[in-house]
Scaffold this active site. Structure first.
Site, PDB file in Angstrom:
ATOM      1  N   GLY A 297      -7.020  11.388  -9.790  1.00 47.72           N
ATOM      2  CA  GLY A 297      -7.260  12.543 -10.777  1.00 47.72           C
ATOM      3  C   GLY A 297      -6.541  13.771  -9.572  1.00 47.72           C
ATOM      4  O   GLY A 297      -5.602  13.461  -8.960  1.00 47.72           O
TER       5      GLY A 297
ATOM      6  N   HIS B 170      -0.947  16.756 -10.738  1.00 46.74           N
ATOM      7  CA  HIS B 170       0.300  17.725 -10.226  1.00 46.74           C
ATOM      8  C   HIS B 170       1.588  16.992 -10.964  1.00 46.74           C
ATOM      9  O   HIS B 170       1.515  16.257 -11.561  1.00 46.74           O
ATOM     10  CB  HIS B 170       0.282  18.058  -8.638  1.00 46.74           C
ATOM     11  CG  HIS B 170       0.097  16.479  -7.946  1.00 46.74           C
ATOM     12  ND1 HIS B 170       1.382  15.780  -8.194  1.00 46.74           N
ATOM     13  CD2 HIS B 170      -0.582  16.239  -7.045  1.00 46.74           C
ATOM     14  CE1 HIS B 170       1.130  14.833  -7.046  1.00 46.74           C
ATOM     15  NE2 HIS B 170      -0.134  15.038  -6.680  1.00 46.74           N
TER      16      HIS B 170
ATOM     17  N   HIS C 255       2.274  13.464 -10.647  1.00 48.06           N
ATOM     18  CA  HIS C 255       1.668  12.361 -11.509  1.00 48.06           C
ATOM     19  C   HIS C 255       2.270  12.353 -12.915  1.00 48.06           C
ATOM     20  O   HIS C 255       2.353  11.405 -13.580  1.00 48.06           O
ATOM     21  CB  HIS C 255      -0.018  12.840 -11.847  1.00 48.06           C
ATOM     22  CG  HIS C 255      -0.818  12.858 -10.531  1.00 48.06           C
ATOM     23  ND1 HIS C 255      -1.068  13.607  -9.651  1.00 48.06           N
ATOM     24  CD2 HIS C 255      -1.305  11.692  -9.991  1.00 48.06           C
ATOM     25  CE1 HIS C 255      -1.859  13.374  -8.768  1.00 48.06           C
ATOM     26  NE2 HIS C 255      -2.038  11.797  -8.821  1.00 48.06           N
TER      27      HIS C 255
ATOM     28  N   GLY D  75       3.546   6.017  -6.497  1.00 44.75           N
ATOM     29  CA  GLY D  75       4.494   6.837  -5.598  1.00 44.75           C
ATOM     30  C   GLY D  75       5.040   6.765  -4.459  1.00 44.75           C
ATOM     31  O   GLY D  75       4.152   5.950  -3.829  1.00 44.75           O
TER      32      GLY D  75
ATOM     33  N   ASP E 134       3.344   7.873  -0.894  1.00 44.03           N
ATOM     34  CA  ASP E 134       2.415   6.804  -0.013  1.00 44.03           C
ATOM     35  C   ASP E 134       3.258   5.564   0.015  1.00 44.03           C
ATOM     36  O   ASP E 134       2.828   4.480  -0.150  1.00 44.03           O
ATOM     37  CB  ASP E 134       1.083   6.747  -0.649  1.00 44.03           C
ATOM     38  CG  ASP E 134       0.436   8.063  -1.201  1.00 44.03           C
ATOM     39  OD1 ASP E 134      -0.172   8.563  -0.076  1.00 44.03           O
ATOM     40  OD2 ASP E 134       0.505   8.749  -2.299  1.00 44.03           O
TER      41      ASP E 134
HETATM   42  O1  PAF Z   1      -2.780   6.922  -4.351  1.00 46.65           O
HETATM   43  C1  PAF Z   1      -3.964   6.942  -4.971  1.00 46.65           C
HETATM   44  O2  PAF Z   1      -4.356   7.992  -5.661  1.00 46.65           O
HETATM   45  C2  PAF Z   1      -5.019   5.863  -4.608  1.00 46.65           C
HETATM   46  O3  PAF Z   1      -4.955   5.603  -3.302  1.00 46.65           O
HETATM   47  C3  PAF Z   1      -5.200   4.826  -5.626  1.00 46.65           C
HETATM   48  C4  PAF Z   1      -3.705   4.106  -5.567  1.00 46.65           C
HETATM   49  C5  PAF Z   1      -5.420   5.377  -6.905  1.00 46.65           C
HETATM   50  C6  PAF Z   1      -6.344   3.777  -5.322  1.00 46.65           C
HETATM   51  O4  PAF Z   1      -7.621   4.593  -5.275  1.00 46.65           O
END
Ligand code: PAF
Length: 280
Positions: free
Chosen positions: A28, A31, A34, A147, A150
């Protein structure tokens, strides 16, 4: 748009639908990054497919003393953004729904997660792999979108999907940035004005590294040093790690070869930001 909060409800919905499903797993606090994940998910699902956004601030991936409690949870705004982005279903379980109090089974990746963020955040990727595995089991998507900011998480999830034979296509999506180059992140909102002002130094530093390689520099040490010097021009920056590694195995090499990238994690105050750049 449906909002589902329990695992049995999610299972029922999936059993009664033959549409291709694409999952965007999130915590959640949405931004523009997402929004791009949702756009890419829709592209992959097609107009008849179902885009599912999971929203779950996963306690298992936060180290003790980190920002789990203060992690932003703007439920109403997130829901509205999903509606606007054409998400079909939100899966928003509680912690109690996801984890039994006496849980004792976890998913551990044991190579890629020992370096970079894995070294600074022990247990983090175990939490990520465990929750992503559970989401894959419960929602049974055909594809899932993550994304590239990461990039280590993405590499670990790809490895997990390969090693555990999940039949799920993993789609990486390029990092979305603010106009000044700062990678969009839910944690950017923790930065005070002075920190926010200096944070674009991360992208600028990564570009210094890429330019050096483009100009013919192949020594990892010299490239990393040029990036470090640029980061350190930001007086509030405190480097957690900075490395040039192979994009597949995440191991450092003495010389920059094909398929390399520079990755960094830098603190501004209490806020830890990450970013990376692929090298030419
Ligand atoms: O990247 C994220 O927001 C989190 O690490 C994920 C993949 C939702 C797992 O909780």
């Amino acid at each position: 748009m449906k909002v589902i909060e329990t695992i049995p409800e999610a299972r029922r919905q999936i059993e009664t639908s033959a549409r291709p499903r694409v999952l965007v797993a999130t915590m959640g606090a949405f931004h523009r990054g997402h929004v791009e994940l949702f756009r890419r998910a829709r592209e992959a699902a097609g107009s008849d497919g179902e885009v599912i956004a999971s929203i779950f601030v996963n306690p298992l991936q936060f180290e003790p003393g980190s920002d789990f409690e203060k992690y932003p949870r703007p439920e109403g705004a997130d829901e509205e953004l999903c509606r606007q982005a054409g998400v079909d279903t939100i899966f928003r379980p509680t912690s109690a729904e996801m984890y039994a109090p006496n849980r004792s089974v976890f998913v551990d990746e044991t190579a890629l997660s020992t370096v970079l963020c894995g070294r600074s955040r022990p247990g983090h990727f175990r939490g990520v792999c465990t929750v992503v595995t559970k989401l894959f089991h419960v929602l049974n998507p055909n594809a899932a979108v993550f994304g590239e900011k990461d990039f280590q998480q993405l590499a670990i999830i790809r490895r997990m999907v390969r090693d555990l034979d999940f039949q799920i296509e993993i789609i990486g999506v390029p990092t979305v940035r603010e106009d000044d180059g700062l990678a969009c992140s839910s944690r950017n909102q923790y930065l005070n004005a002075a920190e926010r002002n200096q944070a674009p130094a991360l992208r600028a530093a990564l570009l210094v590294g890429r330019d050096a390689v483009q100009a013919g520099e192949r020594s990892t040490e010299r490239v990393v040093e040029s990036v470090r010097r640029r980061v350190e021009t930001a007086s509030l920056a405190r480097i957690d790690y900075l490395a040039a590694v192979d994009a597949d195995d995440l191991q450092a090499r003495d010389t920059i070869e094909q398929n390399a990238l520079i990755a960094l994690a830098v603190f501004f105050g209490q806020t830890r930001l990450i970013d990376n750049i692929r090298l030419p």
